[in-house]
Design an enzyme around this catalytic site. Structure first.
Site, short mmCIF file in Angstrom:
data_model
loop_
_atom_site.label_atom_id
_atom_site.label_comp_id
_atom_site.label_asym_id
_atom_site.label_seq_id
_atom_site.Cartn_x
_atom_site.Cartn_y
_atom_site.Cartn_z
N LYS A 151 -10.28 1.50 -1.87
CA LYS A 151 -10.15 2.69 -1.50
C LYS A 151 -10.96 3.43 -2.53
O LYS A 151 -10.90 4.06 -3.29
CB LYS A 151 -9.33 3.49 -1.78
CG LYS A 151 -9.32 5.17 -0.77
CD LYS A 151 -8.90 4.18 0.89
CE LYS A 151 -9.33 5.98 1.04
NZ LYS A 151 -9.05 5.60 3.51
N ASP A 169 -3.44 5.53 0.01
CA ASP A 169 -3.45 4.59 0.37
C ASP A 169 -3.98 3.39 -0.36
O ASP A 169 -3.89 2.70 -0.31
CB ASP A 169 -4.95 4.77 1.28
CG ASP A 169 -4.83 5.50 2.78
OD1 ASP A 169 -3.06 5.35 2.98
OD2 ASP A 169 -5.10 6.40 3.30
#
Length: 221
Positions: A32, A49
């Protein structure tokens, strides 16, 4: 991978894809590159995330390589970066990507927001995808308005010269009316294969979602 918007299920799909590839015997890293909405911890800023991707990979990877740019406020990344007096540089992301690529067989990269989300002076998500030379997977959040968002995103991905490897539908709205009719329209309107349809299952483990995916091996290779 990119999405038709924010909150469309990119992390669901990313972790499910990682689990699918691991089941094929591959070592898979998740990434990410840029994340806003991070929490302060004793070891630094952490994003939910990014942590989910790291956990799904099962590899001992440095968090800073998985998520080189982390910001506290849950706002557009270029605004969060400006507020933190940080410039998001693609060269930094490329180096982090190289660390992950050296320790795995493949890297699943989850971008922030949608395809044209600005990141800073180096460009938007679209420019980062081209910089890394990656094929693009489009995550379509199955909810009202998804047809327009999906078609515009797919057209712009193709317009910019990136390779659209396919798309996946994520049931982010369990009350979405005429879901099957909309899926039929997406099948007709979007180029590239559909890699699967993920059910509304926000608490599901990645391995539980594997059966919902159809991953064309040639597109991964």
């Amino acid at each position: 991978m990119t999405g038709t918007d924010t909150g469309v299920g990119k992390t669901w799909f990313a972790t499910a894809l990682i689990a699918t590839l691991r089941a094929q015997g591959r070592r898979v890293a998740g990434m990410k590159p840029v994340a806003s909405g991070c929490d302060s911890t004793p070891t630094g800023l952490r994003n939910a995330d990014a942590l989910a991707l790291l956990s799904a990979s099962g590899l001992d990877l440095p968090y800073e390589a998985v998520n080189p740019y982390a910001f506290v406020p849950p706002i557009a990344p270029h605004l969060a970066a400006a507020e933190a007096d940080v410039a998001i540089r693609f060269s930094v992301i490329e180096r982090a990507f190289g660390v992950l690529a050296a320790r795995s067989d493949c890297v699943v990269v989850e971008a922030v927001g949608g395809w044209q989300v600005p990141l800073g002076e180096d460009g938007a998500v679209a420019d980062l995808a081209r910089c890394l030379g990656l094929p693009v997977l489009l995550v379509v959040g199955l909810r009202l308005g998804c047809l327009n968002h999906a078609v515009l995103s797919a057209r712009d991905i193709c317009r910019t010269g990136a390779s659209l490897a396919g798309w996946v539908g994520c049931a982010v709205d369990p009350q979405f009316e005429r879901r099957d009719d909309n899926l039929q329209a997406l099948q007709q309107l979007l180029p590239g294969p559909c890699w699967g349809l993920l059910p509304y299952a926000p608490r599901a483990e990645p391995i539980d979602l594997v059966r919902h995916l159809r991953v064309p091996v040639q597109d991964i290779d």
